[in-house]
Design a protein around this motif. Structure first.
Motif, PDB file in Angstrom:
ATOM      1  N   THR A  30       0.829  -1.209   0.000  1.00 10.11           N
ATOM      2  CA  THR A  30       0.000   0.000   0.000  1.00 10.11           C
ATOM      3  C   THR A  30       0.859   1.254   0.000  1.00 10.11           C
ATOM      4  O   THR A  30       0.605   2.207  -0.749  1.00 10.11           O
ATOM      5  N   GLY A  31       1.882   1.269   0.848  1.00  7.51           N
ATOM      6  CA  GLY A  31       2.765   2.433   0.906  1.00  7.51           C
ATOM      7  C   GLY A  31       3.515   2.649  -0.388  1.00  7.51           C
ATOM      8  O   GLY A  31       3.692   3.803  -0.831  1.00  7.51           O
ATOM      9  N   SER A  32       3.948   1.554  -1.035  1.00  6.79           N
ATOM     10  CA  SER A  32       4.656   1.691  -2.315  1.00  6.79           C
ATOM     11  C   SER A  32       3.738   2.278  -3.378  1.00  6.79           C
ATOM     12  O   SER A  32       4.148   3.165  -4.148  1.00  6.79           O
ATOM     13  N   ALA A  33       2.495   1.800  -3.435  1.00  3.78           N
ATOM     14  CA  ALA A  33       1.548   2.320  -4.416  1.00  3.78           C
ATOM     15  C   ALA A  33       1.247   3.793  -4.160  1.00  3.78           C
ATOM     16  O   ALA A  33       1.168   4.602  -5.098  1.00  3.78           O
ATOM     17  N   LEU A  34       1.078   4.149  -2.882  1.00  5.82           N
ATOM     18  CA  LEU A  34       0.800   5.551  -2.541  1.00  5.82           C
ATOM     19  C   LEU A  34       1.965   6.446  -2.930  1.00  5.82           C
ATOM     20  O   LEU A  34       1.784   7.487  -3.583  1.00  5.82           O
ATOM     21  N   LEU A  35       3.177   6.050  -2.555  1.00  3.60           N
ATOM     22  CA  LEU A  35       4.343   6.895  -2.813  1.00  3.60           C
ATOM     23  C   LEU A  35       4.618   7.012  -4.309  1.00  3.60           C
ATOM     24  O   LEU A  35       4.922   8.107  -4.814  1.00  3.60           O
ATOM     25  N   LEU A  36       4.480   5.911  -5.043  1.00  5.92           N
ATOM     26  CA  LEU A  36       4.731   5.964  -6.482  1.00  5.92           C
ATOM     27  C   LEU A  36       3.674   6.801  -7.199  1.00  5.92           C
ATOM     28  O   LEU A  36       4.003   7.572  -8.111  1.00  5.92           O
ATOM     29  N   SER A  37       2.422   6.664  -6.793  1.00  3.85           N
ATOM     30  CA  SER A  37       1.351   7.418  -7.468  1.00  3.85           C
ATOM     31  C   SER A  37       1.513   8.919  -7.267  1.00  3.85           C
ATOM     32  O   SER A  37       1.199   9.705  -8.172  1.00  3.85           O
ATOM     33  N   LEU A  38       1.993   9.326  -6.104  1.00  4.11           N
ATOM     34  CA  LEU A  38       2.207  10.761  -5.870  1.00  4.11           C
ATOM     35  C   LEU A  38       3.496  11.255  -6.510  1.00  4.11           C
ATOM     36  O   LEU A  38       3.612  12.445  -6.839  1.00  4.11           O
ATOM     37  N   THR A  39       4.465  10.374  -6.688  1.00  3.46           N
ATOM     38  CA  THR A  39       5.759  10.779  -7.233  1.00  3.46           C
ATOM     39  C   THR A  39       5.745  10.867  -8.750  1.00  3.46           C
ATOM     40  O   THR A  39       6.380  11.762  -9.333  1.00  3.46           O
ATOM     41  N   LEU A  40       5.021   9.951  -9.416  1.00  4.85           N
ATOM     42  CA  LEU A  40       5.058   9.888 -10.875  1.00  4.85           C
ATOM     43  C   LEU A  40       4.682  11.208 -11.562  1.00  4.85           C
ATOM     44  O   LEU A  40       5.386  11.645 -12.477  1.00  4.85           O
ATOM     45  N   PRO A  41       3.590  11.864 -11.172  1.00  5.99           N
ATOM     46  CA  PRO A  41       3.277  13.121 -11.868  1.00  5.99           C
ATOM     47  C   PRO A  41       4.338  14.188 -11.668  1.00  5.99           C
ATOM     48  O   PRO A  41       4.624  14.972 -12.578  1.00  5.99           O
ATOM     49  N   LEU A  42       4.947  14.231 -10.481  1.00  6.34           N
ATOM     50  CA  LEU A  42       6.011  15.197 -10.248  1.00  6.34           C
ATOM     51  C   LEU A  42       7.252  14.867 -11.065  1.00  6.34           C
ATOM     52  O   LEU A  42       7.920  15.759 -11.598  1.00  6.34           O
ATOM     53  N   ALA A  43       7.556  13.564 -11.170  1.00 10.91           N
ATOM     54  CA  ALA A  43       8.701  13.154 -11.986  1.00 10.91           C
ATOM     55  C   ALA A  43       8.458  13.460 -13.461  1.00 10.91           C
ATOM     56  O   ALA A  43       9.373  13.882 -14.185  1.00 10.91           O
ATOM     57  N   ALA A  44       7.215  13.241 -13.929  1.00 10.71           N
ATOM     58  CA  ALA A  44       6.895  13.558 -15.321  1.00 10.71           C
ATOM     59  C   ALA A  44       7.021  15.059 -15.579  1.00 10.71           C
ATOM     60  O   ALA A  44       7.555  15.482 -16.611  1.00 10.71           O
ATOM     61  N   ALA A  45       6.537  15.876 -14.634  1.00 19.06           N
ATOM     62  CA  ALA A  45       6.669  17.330 -14.781  1.00 19.06           C
ATOM     63  C   ALA A  45       8.139  17.738 -14.772  1.00 19.06           C
ATOM     64  O   ALA A  45       8.556  18.624 -15.528  1.00 19.06           O
ATOM     65  N   SER A  46       8.937  17.104 -13.919  1.00 20.80           N
ATOM     66  CA  SER A  46      10.358  17.405 -13.873  1.00 20.80           C
ATOM     67  C   SER A  46      11.027  17.100 -15.209  1.00 20.80           C
ATOM     68  O   SER A  46      11.847  17.877 -15.705  1.00 20.80           O
TER      69      SER A  46
END
Length: 462
Positions: free
Chosen positions: A365-381
């Motif tokens: 659950t924590g991995s899914a939460l952290l990845l889902s919040l990180t991916l859009p920021l990484a894409a914007a970066s």
């Protein structure tokens, strides 16, 4: 017809197309390794959301803990890749004895690759989740210049994962300096055997240095500045450098050894079991109660990373969905590496915790939460910072080379798959499935984080 001479247009032959296809496949596999390494680092840090606070101590009966320990070797994979991609051109230049690598262009490309995105992530962390103890101007300056590892107790006070960027930056400086020193000593081509001996000596010296530092200075204030710097970690770049050297000048093998090498080259997946065994041994060593024994896991993980890199370079599975998915994540790997820590800081600051402790459910659950919040920021970066910075640097380097040379430059040996890598990382658009996953995952992750935050607040009121 032009005059009386017929003009015949011949289609490209299979032989001409095959190297480009092979280079593209190698690029895909290398990007997949990069994406896998980024995921490993992200998942191992989920412990901060589940209450495990990073990597827990090794438990003999816990396969879960052993797997968690193996994920810490994602950093070693990054170092091995840098040894191959960054160190390779310098080694090939020394082998050929030709024109050296343009240090100015090299420095500009490396700076554009790591600094702009890092500065944006560092600024976001200081704004959204500043250190509890506060920070001063000299601290910000040392972190912005990637010098924090040199100061006791400063390496992980802000963007904690950036301690590896300091080591990467020092390696970027080391390669041209070492190549210049070797050229001063050897005016002509440097033999492959001599270069391999130098790289192996550096690897052995780094391992001995780490052993001495851990045994003599472990637990003191001077341990971190020495243990979190290039002399300790330079050996982890050496497997990639040795592979680049072997590709540039394959060894002249005979008899049984030659047959085995050729067979493994045609069937690289045979190396998968030894690779997994090495990473498993590294995870087991990390759980040792003695510091210097635990730190030996880096050397074992370096061997495993070298084997993984050989598999990636020799495999022929670029068309597989899993490989292409990891390659897409590899394009965002730098952003994932930086921004997952910013997300963690914000979640921890708002007391968002994943219930379930250290069990499998909480981990997933924590991995899914952290990845889902990180991916859009990484894409914007990638879209707004990294790719524009790399394009600007490439344009600057082209102008710089035109000013330096009035005639076309002589051809230099390129990084295997280097053109494809540059195209994938600086020219092509982000894969649509990854972009869609980033957008949808960001929405789902934000909803999940808010619900977890409300759950914490409700339990506190109760």
């Amino acid at each position: 017809m032009v005059g009386s001479i017929p003009v015949v247009v011949t289609p490209p032959s299979v032989e001409a197309v095959a190297p480009a296809a092979a280079a593209s496949a190698r690029s895909t596999h290398l990007e997949a390794i990069r994406g896998l390494a980024a995921l490993m680092v992200l998942v191992v840090h989920v412990g901060f959301l589940t209450g495990a606070e990073g990597v827990p101590g090794y438990v003999d009966s816990g396969f879960h803990q052993l797997l968690r320990h193996s994920l810490t070797d994602g950093v070693v994979l990054f170092f091995a890749l840098s040894g191959y991609l960054v160190g390779g051109p310098f080694l090939r230049s020394l082998l050929a004895g030709g024109r050296p690598v343009d240090v100015t262009g090299y420095g500009m490309r490396r700076a554009a690759r790591i600094l702009p995105a890092y500065w944006v992530a560092l600024a976001a962390l200081l704004l959204l989740a500043p250190p509890v103890a506060g920070f001063s101007g000299w601290q910000v300056a040392s972190h912005a210049l990637l010098l924090q590892n040199a100061f006791p107790g400063e390496a992980q006070t802000m963007l904690a994962v950036a301690w590896t960027l300091c080591i990467e930056a020092f390696f970027y400086v080391l390669m041209p300096v070492a190549a210049f020193a070797l050229r001063r000593r050897h005016r002509g081509p440097v033999g492959a055997g001599r270069l391999a001996l130098i790289v192996c000596s550096v690897w052995a010296g780094s391992a001995v240095f780490g052993l001495v530092v851990d045994r003599l200075l472990g637990g003191t204030s001077w341990w971190a500045p020495l243990a979190l710097n290039l002399p300790f970690f330079v050996g982890l770049f050496c497997p990639g450098m040795l592979i680049a050297l072997a590709e540039a000048r394959p060894p002249d093998l005979r008899g049984t050894v030659d047959c085995v090498a050729r067979f493994v080259g045609r069937h690289p997946l045979l190396l998968a079991p030894p690779c997994l065994l090495l990473f498993g041994a590294s995870a087991w060593l990390l759980g040792a109660p003695t510091l210097w024994v635990a730190r030996l896991h880096y050397q074992v993980a370096a061997l495993g990373s070298g084997v993984a890199l050989i598999i990636a370079l020799r495999a022929h599975h670029a068309h597989r969905s899993a490989v292409r998915l990891l390659a897409g994540l590899g394009t965002l790997s730098y952003g994932i590496y930086l921004w997952h820590w910013v997300v963690l800081g914000v979640l921890i600051r708002h007391q968002v915790k994943v219930p379930g402790g250290q069990g499998w459910h909480a981990w997933i659950t924590g991995s899914a939460l952290l990845l889902s919040l990180t991916l859009p920021l990484a894409a914007a970066s990638w879209l707004l910072v990294e790719r524009p910075a790399q394009r600007w640097a490439q344009a600057w380097v082209r102008r710089h080379e035109r000013r330096r040379f009035s005639q076309p430059r002589t051809a230099r040996t390129a990084v295997p798959g280097g053109a494809a890598l540059r195209g994938a990382r600086a020219g092509n658009a982000l894969p649509r499935p990854i972009l869609a996953a980033a957008i949808l995952g960001g929405v789902a992750g934000a909803v999940a984080a808010l619900s977890l935050n409300h759950g914490v607040a409700d339990r506190a009121l109760a």
